[in-house]
Design a protein around this motif. Sequence first.
Motif, PDB file in Angstrom:
ATOM      1  N   CYS A  83     -37.333  -8.058  17.858  1.00  0.00           N
ATOM      2  CA  CYS A  83     -37.311  -6.597  17.963  1.00  0.00           C
ATOM      3  C   CYS A  83     -38.754  -6.131  18.061  1.00  0.00           C
ATOM      4  O   CYS A  83     -39.681  -6.838  17.678  1.00  0.00           O
ATOM      5  CB  CYS A  83     -36.709  -5.962  16.711  1.00  0.00           C
ATOM      6  SG  CYS A  83     -34.941  -6.146  16.588  1.00  0.00           S
ATOM      7  N   GLY A  84     -38.942  -4.905  18.526  1.00  0.00           N
ATOM      8  CA  GLY A  84     -40.275  -4.324  18.541  1.00  0.00           C
ATOM      9  C   GLY A  84     -40.596  -3.691  17.203  1.00  0.00           C
ATOM     10  O   GLY A  84     -39.702  -3.416  16.400  1.00  0.00           O
ATOM     11  N   ILE A  85     -41.874  -3.460  16.947  1.00  0.00           N
ATOM     12  CA  ILE A  85     -42.251  -2.869  15.653  1.00  0.00           C
ATOM     13  C   ILE A  85     -41.845  -1.403  15.571  1.00  0.00           C
ATOM     14  O   ILE A  85     -41.533  -0.904  14.500  1.00  0.00           O
ATOM     15  CB  ILE A  85     -43.752  -3.060  15.324  1.00  0.00           C
ATOM     16  CG1 ILE A  85     -44.029  -2.698  13.861  1.00  0.00           C
ATOM     17  CG2 ILE A  85     -44.647  -2.292  16.266  1.00  0.00           C
ATOM     18  CD1 ILE A  85     -45.337  -3.179  13.318  1.00  0.00           C
ATOM     19  N   GLU A  86     -41.807  -0.718  16.705  1.00  0.00           N
ATOM     20  CA  GLU A  86     -41.257   0.634  16.676  1.00  0.00           C
ATOM     21  C   GLU A  86     -40.836   1.046  18.065  1.00  0.00           C
ATOM     22  O   GLU A  86     -41.349   0.549  19.061  1.00  0.00           O
ATOM     23  CB  GLU A  86     -42.246   1.645  16.089  1.00  0.00           C
ATOM     24  CG  GLU A  86     -43.465   1.885  16.932  1.00  0.00           C
ATOM     25  CD  GLU A  86     -44.383   2.971  16.397  1.00  0.00           C
ATOM     26  OE1 GLU A  86     -44.425   3.193  15.178  1.00  0.00           O
ATOM     27  OE2 GLU A  86     -45.074   3.601  17.204  1.00  0.00           O
ATOM     28  N   SER A  87     -39.879   1.963  18.116  1.00  0.00           N
ATOM     29  CA  SER A  87     -39.454   2.480  19.406  1.00  0.00           C
ATOM     30  C   SER A  87     -40.244   3.745  19.689  1.00  0.00           C
ATOM     31  O   SER A  87     -40.611   4.478  18.768  1.00  0.00           O
ATOM     32  CB  SER A  87     -37.958   2.761  19.402  1.00  0.00           C
ATOM     33  OG  SER A  87     -37.646   3.703  18.392  1.00  0.00           O
ATOM     34  N   ALA A  88     -40.506   3.986  20.977  1.00  0.00           N
ATOM     35  CA  ALA A  88     -41.348   5.135  21.336  1.00  0.00           C
ATOM     36  C   ALA A  88     -40.623   6.467  21.174  1.00  0.00           C
ATOM     37  O   ALA A  88     -41.229   7.510  21.302  1.00  0.00           O
ATOM     38  CB  ALA A  88     -41.857   4.972  22.759  1.00  0.00           C
ATOM     39  N   ASP A  89     -39.320   6.440  20.880  1.00  0.00           N
ATOM     40  CA  ASP A  89     -38.647   7.728  20.662  1.00  0.00           C
ATOM     41  C   ASP A  89     -38.430   8.007  19.177  1.00  0.00           C
ATOM     42  O   ASP A  89     -39.026   8.894  18.604  1.00  0.00           O
ATOM     43  CB  ASP A  89     -37.345   7.836  21.459  1.00  0.00           C
ATOM     44  CG  ASP A  89     -36.453   6.607  21.346  1.00  0.00           C
ATOM     45  OD1 ASP A  89     -36.820   5.662  20.630  1.00  0.00           O
ATOM     46  OD2 ASP A  89     -35.383   6.597  21.979  1.00  0.00           O
ATOM     47  N   TYR A  90     -37.613   7.187  18.506  1.00  0.00           N
ATOM     48  CA  TYR A  90     -37.351   7.463  17.089  1.00  0.00           C
ATOM     49  C   TYR A  90     -38.480   6.996  16.195  1.00  0.00           C
ATOM     50  O   TYR A  90     -38.651   7.479  15.091  1.00  0.00           O
ATOM     51  CB  TYR A  90     -36.023   6.859  16.661  1.00  0.00           C
ATOM     52  CG  TYR A  90     -34.887   7.446  17.436  1.00  0.00           C
ATOM     53  CD1 TYR A  90     -34.506   8.762  17.204  1.00  0.00           C
ATOM     54  CD2 TYR A  90     -34.247   6.741  18.437  1.00  0.00           C
ATOM     55  CE1 TYR A  90     -33.499   9.350  17.949  1.00  0.00           C
ATOM     56  CE2 TYR A  90     -33.235   7.311  19.188  1.00  0.00           C
ATOM     57  CZ  TYR A  90     -32.868   8.623  18.932  1.00  0.00           C
ATOM     58  OH  TYR A  90     -31.885   9.196  19.662  1.00  0.00           O
ATOM     59  N   THR A  91     -39.232   5.978  16.665  1.00  0.00           N
ATOM     60  CA  THR A  91     -40.424   5.542  15.946  1.00  0.00           C
ATOM     61  C   THR A  91     -40.144   5.290  14.467  1.00  0.00           C
ATOM     62  O   THR A  91     -40.895   5.698  13.602  1.00  0.00           O
ATOM     63  CB  THR A  91     -41.566   6.596  16.079  1.00  0.00           C
ATOM     64  OG1 THR A  91     -41.507   7.171  17.380  1.00  0.00           O
ATOM     65  CG2 THR A  91     -42.915   5.970  15.895  1.00  0.00           C
ATOM     66  N   SER A  92     -39.028   4.609  14.172  1.00  0.00           N
ATOM     67  CA  SER A  92     -38.657   4.407  12.779  1.00  0.00           C
ATOM     68  C   SER A  92     -39.168   3.096  12.195  1.00  0.00           C
ATOM     69  O   SER A  92     -39.203   2.931  10.996  1.00  0.00           O
ATOM     70  CB  SER A  92     -37.137   4.392  12.634  1.00  0.00           C
ATOM     71  OG  SER A  92     -36.641   5.675  12.811  1.00  0.00           O
ATOM     72  N   SER A  93     -39.505   2.162  13.080  1.00  0.00           N
ATOM     73  CA  SER A  93     -39.875   0.819  12.623  1.00  0.00           C
ATOM     74  C   SER A  93     -38.807   0.274  11.688  1.00  0.00           C
ATOM     75  O   SER A  93     -39.115  -0.264  10.635  1.00  0.00           O
ATOM     76  CB  SER A  93     -41.215   0.831  11.891  1.00  0.00           C
ATOM     77  OG  SER A  93     -42.210   1.317  12.736  1.00  0.00           O
ATOM     78  N   ALA A  94     -37.572   0.436  12.045  1.00  0.00           N
ATOM     79  CA  ALA A  94     -36.507   0.142  11.097  1.00  0.00           C
ATOM     80  C   ALA A  94     -35.462  -0.852  11.592  1.00  0.00           C
ATOM     81  O   ALA A  94     -34.961  -1.660  10.801  1.00  0.00           O
ATOM     82  CB  ALA A  94     -35.813   1.437  10.702  1.00  0.00           C
ATOM     83  N   VAL A  95     -35.118  -0.816  12.865  1.00  0.00           N
ATOM     84  CA  VAL A  95     -33.962  -1.575  13.327  1.00  0.00           C
ATOM     85  C   VAL A  95     -34.119  -3.086  13.043  1.00  0.00           C
ATOM     86  O   VAL A  95     -33.195  -3.719  12.537  1.00  0.00           O
ATOM     87  CB  VAL A  95     -33.681  -1.312  14.829  1.00  0.00           C
ATOM     88  CG1 VAL A  95     -32.646  -2.278  15.373  1.00  0.00           C
ATOM     89  CG2 VAL A  95     -33.221   0.128  15.026  1.00  0.00           C
ATOM     90  N   GLY A  96     -35.284  -3.642  13.334  1.00  0.00           N
ATOM     91  CA  GLY A  96     -35.494  -5.078  13.123  1.00  0.00           C
ATOM     92  C   GLY A  96     -35.297  -5.477  11.672  1.00  0.00           C
ATOM     93  O   GLY A  96     -34.603  -6.451  11.365  1.00  0.00           O
ATOM     94  N   GLY A  97     -35.912  -4.733  10.773  1.00  0.00           N
ATOM     95  CA  GLY A  97     -35.803  -5.036   9.351  1.00  0.00           C
ATOM     96  C   GLY A  97     -34.372  -4.880   8.851  1.00  0.00           C
ATOM     97  O   GLY A  97     -33.861  -5.720   8.098  1.00  0.00           O
ATOM     98  N   MET A  98     -33.713  -3.825   9.275  1.00  0.00           N
ATOM     99  CA  MET A  98     -32.328  -3.603   8.837  1.00  0.00           C
ATOM    100  C   MET A  98     -31.415  -4.710   9.346  1.00  0.00           C
ATOM    101  O   MET A  98     -30.573  -5.236   8.611  1.00  0.00           O
ATOM    102  CB  MET A  98     -31.832  -2.252   9.355  1.00  0.00           C
ATOM    103  CG  MET A  98     -32.442  -1.081   8.620  1.00  0.00           C
ATOM    104  SD  MET A  98     -31.761   0.462   9.258  1.00  0.00           S
ATOM    105  CE  MET A  98     -32.531   1.629   8.142  1.00  0.00           C
TER     106      MET A  98
END
Lengths: 324, 247
Positions: free
Chosen positions: B114-129
Amino acid sequence: MSVLAYTENWDGKFKKLSYELVSYAKAIAENLNTETVVASIGAVEEEELKKLGNYGADKVVAAKDEKLKNLANQPYAKTLAQIAEKENATVLVFAHNFTGKAVAPRVSVKLKAGLAAGVTEPPSSYDPFIIKRKVFTNKAFANVKINSDKKILTLFQNSFEIKETENKASIEEFTPELTDADFRTEVKEVNKVTGKILLTDAEIVVSGGRGMKGPEKWENLEKLAEVLGAATACSRPVSDEGWRPHEEHVGQTGKIVAPNLYIALGISGAIQHLGGVSSSKTIVAINTDKDAPIFESADYGIVGDVHKVLPQLIEAIKEVKAEG
Amino acid sequence: MKILLCISNVPDTTTKIRFKDDNKEFDASGVQWIINPWDELALTRALELKEGSGGKIEKISVALVGDKSTEPTIRKALAIGADDAFRIDSEPKDSYYVANQLKELAKDFDIVMCGIESADYTSSAVGGMLSEMLEWPSVSSVSSLEIEGDEVKIRREIDGGQEVVSAELPFVAIVQKGIALEPRIPAMRGIMMARKKPLNVVEPIQADVLTAYESFELPPPKADVKLVDEENVKELVELLKNEAKAI
Ligand SMILES: Cc1cc2nc3c(=O)[nH]c(=O)nc-3n(C[C@H](O)[C@H](O)[C@H](O)COP(=O)(O)OP(=O)(O)OC[C@H]3O[C@@H](n4cnc5c(N)ncnc54)[C@H](O)[C@@H]3O)c2cc1C
Ligand SMILES: Nc1ncnc2c1ncn2[C@@H]1O[C@H](COP(=O)(O)O)[C@@H](O)[C@H]1O
């Protein structure tokens, strides 16, 4: 009930960022009429733990397990979720840095707590729970409602004022329940940057772009950083071309910084660059092109050749510093 | 060995962000959509690893949670070189929801990136979750990844330095700058082939949504820059000291 902040340590020491987190957690706890608990992982001396009380920690819970010496996402998340459960935490606060980004989402799943990442202020409402956070690579804000009972926030650095209070902190040790299965990554080598002001800690950042013209032209920029006690940074093409080390690259694809003062030297101000620096409190730009986009984001500017301006700037700052 | 890339569909990085309907919604008119830059770099690295693996890495897949309008982005990932793709047919409601959607698919892979953050929601969350839902280890802020035999060697950025980390399979790599130098550009042949590669559409599962966007705001407009003459640098320093209180 409680508000729980996780403060990481660097070789056993906390930083301004840690105290910012505690002050922030305290502000929320006051609104909720509840306790502020701070969790620490790793070897930190009693005296250092106690300092967290100066910023509002009512209780410090320290997990000192030797196995948790280096950051490992899985066991860290498990430890923090266990502390959160023990302390009946309803709001959890992390830093929006590498560690926070690594651990907070995992804790979010463990506790089924909605996550708002990159917040800059306390919630605007508690019931419903609504909080402002950065979105679109810091180009905009969203007001997010968290619907779950428990909430997790990651706080953007330098966005909340530290506040000292009377120290009432008690300190408690905590032994997390962990198994071998939690340790499936292993740190083989740690390389810490030493002796330099870290970009992400710096109050002042002096940054150079392609307008500096070449790697051999950085001497005055470094001198300026030195008289200001600043960290040095650069735009992406500068690090791509190897003029400066990659750690210095700031912007959307580099580091995100939010110092008190950001000085942009020969940087055009591309939108991707601004994404990483626009939260700085004051921005100064020096650029030969009066129409460079950086001037739209700057507070102060000089239209001129950076190599002519820099020596004068260094002298003027030295004079002001000498006056005290 | 199989690698899954989670990719998100985001506005081009030069997009001027605007909102509509009383700031309730992102204004997507005129927006160019791209593969999130981190995800594109991760894909590039995954392809390099596959090519250098002597057949050990059999397959690179991409997965995206999004509606039909995201298919050009998925096709681009196929044109760059992914072998097949999965589109989970749902709006990406929040990171918790998205991670839940990706979970079932991810189970069949050895490495999920996964990427460290998405350029829209910028949550840095999906990968960790996602890694927590899978009960897999995760290594985050990964700036280089090598596979040597059965061992995965990773360089990760930490606050104040770097670490070298080894990880057991399966695991989730959350990547950032450095993972690949430049994103790979699809070649003509890749674009032709992409049309024939499988793009599987998957029905979403029932999952909770924990957060909701109430409204958006743009930062307050900046006051005009105060320009100081280049012959008068001292004035700038005085402004910084007395007005901005920045030095
Ligand atoms: C997906 C993506 C992500 C990106 N991420 C980033 C990022 O994270 N960070 C980043 O910085 N960029 C990023 N970029 C690149 C960005 O678009 C710009 O290309 C880059 O920021 C420009 O760097 P610069 O300002 O140093 O150089 P230039 O744009 O070349 O600007 C140089 C400036 O120096 C001025 N100048 C020239 N000579 C002098 C002189 N003697 N004295 C004073 N001024 C002078 C010029 O007027 C000009 O304004 C990204 C691009 C993409 C597509
Ligand atoms: N809708 C999505 N579909 C697939 N992967 C996604 C989606 N949204 C985010 N991701 C992945 O999660 C990473 C981080 O996104 P975020 O948590 O939104 O900042 C992205 O770089 C992608 O790898």
